[in-house]
Every structure is written in C-alpha cells, then in structure tokens.
Design a protein around this motif. Sequence first.
Motif, short mmCIF file in Angstrom:
data_model
loop_
_atom_site.label_atom_id
_atom_site.label_comp_id
_atom_site.label_asym_id
_atom_site.label_seq_id
_atom_site.Cartn_x
_atom_site.Cartn_y
_atom_site.Cartn_z
N TYR A 105 0.79 -1.23 -0.05
CA TYR A 105 -0.23 0.00 0.04
C TYR A 105 0.79 1.18 0.02
O TYR A 105 0.60 2.37 -0.76
CB TYR A 105 -0.93 0.10 1.28
CG TYR A 105 -2.02 0.96 0.78
CD1 TYR A 105 -2.81 0.90 0.03
CD2 TYR A 105 -2.30 1.89 1.93
CE1 TYR A 105 -3.91 1.74 -0.31
CE2 TYR A 105 -3.50 3.01 1.68
CZ TYR A 105 -4.12 2.69 0.63
OH TYR A 105 -5.33 3.76 0.60
N HIS A 156 -6.69 2.49 -3.56
CA HIS A 156 -7.32 2.22 -2.50
C HIS A 156 -8.58 1.57 -2.86
O HIS A 156 -9.35 0.98 -2.08
CB HIS A 156 -7.91 3.51 -2.00
CG HIS A 156 -8.98 4.32 -2.94
ND1 HIS A 156 -8.42 5.26 -3.56
CD2 HIS A 156 -10.30 4.24 -2.77
CE1 HIS A 156 -9.56 5.81 -4.57
NE2 HIS A 156 -10.49 5.13 -3.75
N GLU A 157 -8.84 1.23 -4.07
CA GLU A 157 -9.86 0.25 -4.36
C GLU A 157 -9.73 -1.22 -4.38
O GLU A 157 -10.45 -1.97 -4.87
CB GLU A 157 -10.49 0.76 -5.80
CG GLU A 157 -10.92 2.04 -6.13
CD GLU A 157 -11.33 2.54 -7.50
OE1 GLU A 157 -12.26 1.82 -8.10
OE2 GLU A 157 -10.65 3.40 -8.12
N LEU A 158 -8.52 -1.51 -3.84
CA LEU A 158 -7.98 -2.94 -4.12
C LEU A 158 -7.86 -3.47 -2.99
O LEU A 158 -7.95 -2.85 -1.86
CB LEU A 158 -6.72 -3.06 -4.85
CG LEU A 158 -6.59 -2.45 -6.33
CD1 LEU A 158 -5.25 -2.84 -6.97
CD2 LEU A 158 -7.76 -2.88 -7.39
N SER A 159 -7.98 -4.90 -2.89
CA SER A 159 -7.70 -5.55 -1.47
C SER A 159 -6.12 -5.82 -1.47
O SER A 159 -5.51 -5.60 -2.56
CB SER A 159 -8.34 -7.24 -1.73
OG SER A 159 -7.83 -7.91 -2.91
N GLY A 160 -5.85 -6.38 -0.37
CA GLY A 160 -4.14 -6.41 0.05
C GLY A 160 -3.69 -7.32 -1.03
O GLY A 160 -2.70 -7.12 -1.92
N GLY A 161 -4.33 -8.46 -1.54
CA GLY A 161 -3.80 -9.57 -2.52
C GLY A 161 -3.64 -8.88 -3.96
O GLY A 161 -2.79 -8.98 -4.78
N GLN A 162 -4.73 -8.07 -4.48
CA GLN A 162 -4.77 -7.34 -5.56
C GLN A 162 -3.64 -6.37 -5.77
O GLN A 162 -3.03 -6.05 -6.50
CB GLN A 162 -6.13 -6.79 -5.75
CG GLN A 162 -7.26 -7.61 -5.98
CD GLN A 162 -8.63 -7.06 -5.76
OE1 GLN A 162 -8.82 -5.92 -5.25
NE2 GLN A 162 -9.51 -7.59 -6.85
N ARG A 163 -3.48 -5.54 -4.53
CA ARG A 163 -2.51 -4.52 -4.55
C ARG A 163 -0.93 -5.07 -4.58
O ARG A 163 -0.16 -4.75 -5.32
CB ARG A 163 -2.46 -3.79 -3.22
CG ARG A 163 -3.42 -2.68 -3.15
CD ARG A 163 -3.26 -1.59 -2.31
NE ARG A 163 -3.25 -2.24 -0.71
CZ ARG A 163 -4.38 -2.28 0.06
NH1 ARG A 163 -5.37 -1.62 -0.39
NH2 ARG A 163 -4.37 -2.68 1.08
N LEU A 188 -0.82 -10.58 3.93
CA LEU A 188 -2.02 -11.38 3.32
C LEU A 188 -2.73 -12.61 4.10
O LEU A 188 -2.11 -13.42 4.81
CB LEU A 188 -1.86 -11.82 1.95
CG LEU A 188 -1.11 -10.85 1.11
CD1 LEU A 188 -0.57 -11.72 -0.05
CD2 LEU A 188 -1.66 -9.67 0.89
N ASP A 189 -4.18 -12.66 3.87
CA ASP A 189 -4.78 -14.06 4.53
C ASP A 189 -4.37 -15.05 3.88
O ASP A 189 -3.77 -15.29 2.81
CB ASP A 189 -6.19 -13.83 4.12
CG ASP A 189 -6.85 -12.71 4.84
OD1 ASP A 189 -6.45 -12.20 5.82
OD2 ASP A 189 -8.17 -12.17 4.52
N VAL A 192 -5.44 -15.83 0.05
CA VAL A 192 -4.60 -15.14 -0.58
C VAL A 192 -3.29 -15.20 -1.00
O VAL A 192 -2.74 -15.30 -1.85
CB VAL A 192 -5.12 -13.57 -0.37
CG1 VAL A 192 -4.66 -12.45 -1.24
CG2 VAL A 192 -6.53 -13.40 -0.06
#
Length: 319
Positions: A105, A156-163, A188-189, A192
């Motif tokens: 991030y 900011h529109e993404l999840s941690g994995g997408q970022r 990450l979880d 993910v």
Amino acid sequence: MNHALEIKNLSKSFYKKQASKGFFRSNLVEHCAVDNVSIVVPERKIVGLVGESGSGKSTVGLMSMRLLEPSGGNIILNGTDITKLSPEELKPHRAQMQIIFQDSYSSLNPMMTLWEIVAEPFVIHKMHDAKQRRVKAKELLDIVGLGSVFANRYPHELSGGQRQRVSIARALALKPKVLIADEPTSALDVSVKAQVINLLHDLQSEMGLSILFISHELSVVRSLADQIVVMHRGRIVEQAQTEQIFQNAQHPYTQSLLDSIPVLNPHLRRRRSFQSAEELTAKKPRLPKDSFINPENPNLAQVSDNHFVDAEPLEGRSL
Ligand SMILES: Nc1ncnc2c1ncn2[C@@H]1O[C@H](COP(=O)(O)OP(=O)(O)OP(=O)(O)O)[C@@H](O)[C@H]1O
Ligand SMILES: [Mg+2]
C-alpha cells in the motif's frame, strides 16, 4: 549452472547511539546486522531466505539491490560486479533486478491509476511512447491475473492481494532477470497468500525469473523454493536444497524453526523439543563425522552436496 545473483561475504554494520554515564555523552556502538553472508541465486531458481525478525534478511535484500551500501563484500549480477558502480553505471543493471515488499500500500502512489503505476518504470527508463506504455501496462495487469478492467482504478479500491499483484506487475515491467521478494505475502490472509505464491511460481517458470524470496516462515518457502538459506543474528546457520532442510536439518536453530510450524494432522506432527532460548544457543550443531570445512566459505561446514551448516554454537553471539 550460471548464477543470476551472487553475493559474496556481504556484511553490514549499523552504528547505534548508546548513552554513557556522563551528561550529554553518548557512544556509537557497532551493531553487525549482516555478517559475512554468501548466497548464490542460480538462473531460473528460487532461493528462500528465512529467519526470525531482526536476523538481517531485509538488509541482505536491500544490499543485493544496491539500495543500501554494504560495509563489505561483493554483489555480482549476471556476472558483473555491481558493488562499486556509480549511479549512472548502475542504471542499466537496475532494470535487471527488481524488489517487491510486504507493504504494497505504501509503495503504490494513491494519486495514480493502476496502469500509470505499472507503466512508471517505462517512464523512468524512457521506454516506449505514451500509447505503447498503456497497452503494455494493461498486458502486465492481465499477466498477474487482474485483467485490464483494473487499468483505470486506484490503489485504495483494491484488496491487499490485488495490490500485491499490482506491485508484481510493476516489478515485471522491465523484464528483470532477478526478483527480490521481501515478505510479499506476510500481510495477506492464508488463501490470498497461497494465490500470490502460486502466481510467483507460475511467473518464475514462464519468464525464467531467478528469485530471492525472503520470509520468516519456513512453511511459506517450502512450496516455492529450490534451496533454503537460514539466517540467525546476521549469519547463515544452514543452507541446503529445500527438502534437505525439511528432512535432514542439522542446525538446532533450523530445527526450532521446523518445530514451530503448525501441523494439523497429529500423525504427521514432529516431536516438539520445546527448547528454551538458552538451551538452543548452548547446543552445538550436530555434524556428521565426514563433514568438512568448505575452503570457499570457512564459516560453514559442508555436510553433503550443497548442504552447509555453521559449526559454531550460537552461544556468545550478540544481537
Ligand atoms: N537503517 C538501520 N539503522 C540501524 N539499524 C538497522 C537499520 N536497518 C536494520 N537495522 C537493524 O539490523 C538488524 C537486521 O534488520 P533487518 O530489517 O534486516 O531484519 P529482518 O530479518 O528483515 O527482520 P523482519 O523479519 O522483522 O523484517 C536489526 O537488528 C535491525 O534493528
Ligand atoms: Mg525484513
């Protein structure tokens, strides 16, 4: 076998202020964060670098990229010693090696769209025109499984994995030979985490990448790495092929890392030794009788092909 990245006898000392008795007086105390570390990342292979927090893993990663100056030792990238190259001389080599971090991030500019972020290396290296940059950035977003529909979105529109996928896409833009991944999945979880590890695995074989994968968890590197290097307090304590580490670890510190891996199936559970820190550090590594000191790396005893162990007990080492 050719080496994509070779670090030889790399060391790094930091100097910390320590207050002494008199008023306003302080001493500079040397703290050796990395002590004479040598690692080879062969072409198209993944080397896992593991060890607990503070063992010096990130310091090794940053020095390998010349993002931090070593106190001693050499960094050889595709056969070129880059240790002393000036920033100008280093520029063409920079494109060949990229790094991704845990905290994607803070490394993604929130004001830029995803395609602009991924295309940024082209701008820095003055490659392609504006239209081509956009096309190539979309391709890269596709490669990491996000799809070009994400091109105009913001971090900011993404999840941690997408970022983390965006960070990987940007790192791959210049087609590097070497990738340093510093705890890329730690935030990450579990599910993910597995997806990002699979992605790195696929990209490694498709693009012929050589990866130094840094993690504090042995279980994370098991499925990914061909070889594992275990660090403790700035030094390598053991290095071997991945399965050798899991089947035949020789060093008490490696064994304690293996013991700390949770195992769900009770029949497969290792007998846990529950060693205290004092017991662990006093224990001498168990070395087979026919082990010998490797003349190229006298810190480490060779116990079998490609299996090296630090023969000194951990006792007495300062952090
Ligand atoms: N810029 C710095 N100035 C002073 N000391 C530092 C600096 N960077 C790292 N250190 C120290 O060097 C040692 C190794 O740190 P490093 O970040 O490499 O460990 P690490 O293995 O990556 O840990 P983690 O798993 O927590 O990321 C630590 O004791 C740390 O406090
Ligand atoms: Mg670190």
